[in-house]
Design a protein around this motif. Structure first.
Motif, PDB file in Angstrom:
ATOM      1  N   GLN A 265       0.810  -1.221   0.000  1.00 49.66           N
ATOM      2  CA  GLN A 265       0.000   0.000   0.000  1.00 49.66           C
ATOM      3  C   GLN A 265       0.841   1.266   0.000  1.00 49.66           C
ATOM      4  OE1 GLN A 265      -2.656  -0.302   3.349  1.00 49.66           O
ATOM      5  NE2 GLN A 265      -3.449  -2.290   2.721  1.00 49.66           N
ATOM      6  N   VAL A 266       2.094   1.176   0.447  1.00 47.40           N
ATOM      7  CA  VAL A 266       2.901   2.396   0.589  1.00 47.40           C
ATOM      8  C   VAL A 266       4.135   2.415  -0.298  1.00 47.40           C
ATOM      9  CG1 VAL A 266       2.150   2.713   2.980  1.00 47.40           C
ATOM     10  CG2 VAL A 266       4.249   1.434   2.522  1.00 47.40           C
ATOM     11  N   ILE A 267       4.550   1.266  -0.811  1.00 44.21           N
ATOM     12  CA  ILE A 267       5.863   1.193  -1.437  1.00 44.21           C
ATOM     13  C   ILE A 267       5.953   1.973  -2.741  1.00 44.21           C
ATOM     14  CG2 ILE A 267       5.510  -0.935  -2.782  1.00 44.21           C
ATOM     15  CD1 ILE A 267       8.321  -1.754  -1.763  1.00 44.21           C
ATOM     16  N   ALA A 268       4.881   2.021  -3.521  1.00 46.47           N
ATOM     17  CA  ALA A 268       4.931   2.756  -4.780  1.00 46.47           C
ATOM     18  C   ALA A 268       5.144   4.246  -4.536  1.00 46.47           C
ATOM     19  CB  ALA A 268       3.654   2.521  -5.579  1.00 46.47           C
ATOM     20  N   ASP A 269       4.415   4.812  -3.585  1.00 51.91           N
ATOM     21  CA  ASP A 269       4.569   6.236  -3.275  1.00 51.91           C
ATOM     22  C   ASP A 269       5.950   6.530  -2.708  1.00 51.91           C
ATOM     23  OD1 ASP A 269       2.016   6.792  -4.151  1.00 51.91           O
ATOM     24  OD2 ASP A 269       1.125   6.665  -2.154  1.00 51.91           O
ATOM     25  N   GLU A 270       6.451   5.653  -1.851  1.00 47.84           N
ATOM     26  CA  GLU A 270       7.784   5.857  -1.284  1.00 47.84           C
ATOM     27  C   GLU A 270       8.840   5.843  -2.383  1.00 47.84           C
ATOM     28  OE1 GLU A 270       7.508   4.218   3.316  1.00 47.84           O
ATOM     29  OE2 GLU A 270       8.662   3.100   1.826  1.00 47.84           O
ATOM     30  N   GLY A 271       8.711   4.912  -3.321  1.00 42.61           N
ATOM     31  CA  GLY A 271       9.695   4.823  -4.392  1.00 42.61           C
ATOM     32  C   GLY A 271       9.750   6.089  -5.230  1.00 42.61           C
ATOM     33  N   ARG A 272       8.576   6.624  -5.574  1.00 41.27           N
ATOM     34  CA  ARG A 272       8.544   7.852  -6.368  1.00 41.27           C
ATOM     35  C   ARG A 272       9.136   9.026  -5.597  1.00 41.27           C
ATOM     36  NH1 ARG A 272       3.581   5.577  -8.191  1.00 41.27           N
ATOM     37  NH2 ARG A 272       2.428   6.573  -6.498  1.00 41.27           N
ATOM     38  N   SER A 273       8.792   9.149  -4.322  1.00 38.91           N
ATOM     39  CA  SER A 273       9.302  10.272  -3.543  1.00 38.91           C
ATOM     40  C   SER A 273      10.810  10.163  -3.341  1.00 38.91           C
ATOM     41  CB  SER A 273       8.588  10.348  -2.190  1.00 38.91           C
ATOM     42  OG  SER A 273       8.878   9.221  -1.382  1.00 38.91           O
ATOM     43  N   THR A 274      11.328   8.950  -3.203  1.00 34.09           N
ATOM     44  CA  THR A 274      12.767   8.779  -3.027  1.00 34.09           C
ATOM     45  C   THR A 274      13.522   9.174  -4.283  1.00 34.09           C
ATOM     46  OG1 THR A 274      12.335   6.944  -1.510  1.00 34.09           O
ATOM     47  CG2 THR A 274      14.572   7.164  -2.332  1.00 34.09           C
ATOM     48  N   VAL A 275      13.015   8.776  -5.438  1.00 28.42           N
ATOM     49  CA  VAL A 275      13.638   9.192  -6.702  1.00 28.42           C
ATOM     50  C   VAL A 275      13.664  10.707  -6.793  1.00 28.42           C
ATOM     51  CG1 VAL A 275      13.425   9.190  -9.217  1.00 28.42           C
ATOM     52  CG2 VAL A 275      13.035   7.080  -7.947  1.00 28.42           C
ATOM     53  N   ASP A 276      12.571  11.360  -6.465  1.00 28.04           N
ATOM     54  CA  ASP A 276      12.505  12.819  -6.532  1.00 28.04           C
ATOM     55  C   ASP A 276      13.550  13.458  -5.620  1.00 28.04           C
ATOM     56  OD1 ASP A 276      10.401  12.631  -8.295  1.00 28.04           O
ATOM     57  OD2 ASP A 276       8.843  12.983  -6.786  1.00 28.04           O
ATOM     58  N   ILE A 277      13.691  12.923  -4.407  1.00 27.67           N
ATOM     59  CA  ILE A 277      14.673  13.480  -3.465  1.00 27.67           C
ATOM     60  C   ILE A 277      16.082  13.346  -4.018  1.00 27.67           C
ATOM     61  CG2 ILE A 277      15.758  13.136  -1.205  1.00 27.67           C
ATOM     62  CD1 ILE A 277      12.956  12.338  -0.164  1.00 27.67           C
ATOM     63  N   VAL A 278      16.399  12.177  -4.542  1.00 32.42           N
ATOM     64  CA  VAL A 278      17.753  11.934  -5.042  1.00 32.42           C
ATOM     65  C   VAL A 278      18.044  12.790  -6.269  1.00 32.42           C
ATOM     66  CG1 VAL A 278      19.273  10.190  -6.071  1.00 32.42           C
ATOM     67  CG2 VAL A 278      17.875   9.613  -4.081  1.00 32.42           C
ATOM     68  N   VAL A 279      17.127  12.837  -7.206  1.00 36.21           N
ATOM     69  CA  VAL A 279      17.338  13.633  -8.426  1.00 36.21           C
ATOM     70  C   VAL A 279      17.488  15.113  -8.079  1.00 36.21           C
ATOM     71  CG1 VAL A 279      16.252  14.422 -10.565  1.00 36.21           C
ATOM     72  CG2 VAL A 279      16.198  11.989  -9.959  1.00 36.21           C
ATOM     73  N   ARG A 280      16.690  15.596  -7.166  1.00 36.03           N
ATOM     74  CA  ARG A 280      16.712  17.017  -6.801  1.00 36.03           C
ATOM     75  C   ARG A 280      17.991  17.410  -6.069  1.00 36.03           C
ATOM     76  NH1 ARG A 280      12.296  16.872  -4.351  1.00 36.03           N
ATOM     77  NH2 ARG A 280      12.951  16.924  -2.156  1.00 36.03           N
ATOM     78  N   ASN A 281      18.550  16.499  -5.297  1.00 38.02           N
ATOM     79  CA  ASN A 281      19.687  16.849  -4.443  1.00 38.02           C
ATOM     80  C   ASN A 281      21.048  16.416  -4.987  1.00 38.02           C
ATOM     81  OD1 ASN A 281      18.688  18.069  -1.686  1.00 38.02           O
ATOM     82  ND2 ASN A 281      17.201  16.486  -2.270  1.00 38.02           N
ATOM     83  N   CYS A 282      21.075  15.660  -6.056  1.00 40.79           N
ATOM     84  CA  CYS A 282      22.348  15.326  -6.700  1.00 40.79           C
ATOM     85  C   CYS A 282      22.571  16.336  -7.815  1.00 40.79           C
ATOM     86  CB  CYS A 282      22.325  13.899  -7.240  1.00 40.79           C
ATOM     87  SG  CYS A 282      22.375  12.627  -5.963  1.00 40.79           S
TER      88      CYS A 282
END
Length: 236
Positions: free
Chosen positions: A188-205
């Motif tokens: 129920q939560v893993i898809a949303d977590e995966g998308r948000s993690t990608v966004d964090i990494v792309v934004r901060n690298c």
């Protein structure tokens, strides 16, 4: 191409799409293709093997909130911290008898282990302990965005988890349905977590060096997961 142009090409910042593609290209290194997982999904594991897997996977599960706490401690971005702390709550729960770790214990009990023998870690193998401890150390000692990037195995895990739920119900009908609560709630939560993690990494690298370090961090995490299964496979 002149040497200077080669150097520029090697150090130029990847676009968000290029960077994300580099991360997703690590999918073949994920543990879904490990021989042990293949046997699990084919219904070819004995009860002993399932118990060894559950006990060793527990050692990884119990380490996740500690890894996430290390990210929180190292992260200066309040918005990231606000979002990330929810992961600790999900795994640890808001009180006794709650959370993802508790649900994994229920799976361990459903395959025939006692709670005591899981919690005292008597079945945890040296290879599992070494790999998981290295992962927690990585999160504590590397830049926070690299530690976040290491968790991008979330990009690959939803399909595997959904398939595992179907296959385990089919091939191991003796496992009580309550034992599958970890998977049903995690989906129920893993898809949303995966998308948000990608966004964090792309934004901060923001540099090519940071991008390459993030790719290396995800590769390291894939190796950690496969090392756990290597240990279980060898001793099972």
């Amino acid at each position: 191409m002149p040497t200077s142009e080669l150097t520029d090409a090697a150090t130029s910042v990847l676009t968000p799409d290029e960077f994300t593609a580099r991360l997703r290209a690590l999918a073949p290194r994920y543990w879904d293709r490990h021989p042990f997982h293949l046997r699990l999904h084919e219904g070819r594991l004995s009860r002993h093997e399932l118990r060894l897997w559950a006990a060793n996977r527990w050692y990884y599960q119990r380490a996740i909130p500690r890894k996430d706490a290390a990210i929180l401690a190292n992260c200066p971005d309040v918005e990231v911290r606000r979002a990330w702390r929810e992961r600790i709550v999900w795994h640890d729960g808001s009180g006794p008898g709650e959370g993802g770790a508790e649900n994994w214990l229920r799976l361990a009990e459903a395959v025939g282990l006692t709670r005591e023998e899981v919690l005292d870690e008597r079945h945890v193998l040296p290879g599992t302990r070494f790999a998981v401890d290295a992962y927690v150390t990585f999160a504590r000692t590397r830049p926070w965005v690299e530690a976040v990037a290491s968790g991008l195995t979330e990009m690959f895990s939803r399909g595997l988890m959904a398939r595992r739920l179907v296959d385990m119900r089919r091939h191991y009908p003796w496992i009580a349905e309550a034992g599958f609560t970890y998977f049903t709630t995690r989906l129920q939560v893993i898809a949303d977590e995966g998308r948000s993690t990608v966004d964090i990494v792309v934004r901060n690298c923001r540099t090519r060096e940071q991008q390459e370090a993030a790719v290396a961090a995800l590769a390291f995490k894939c190796d950690v997961l496969r090392a756990v299964l290597d240990a279980v496979d060898y001793y099972s």
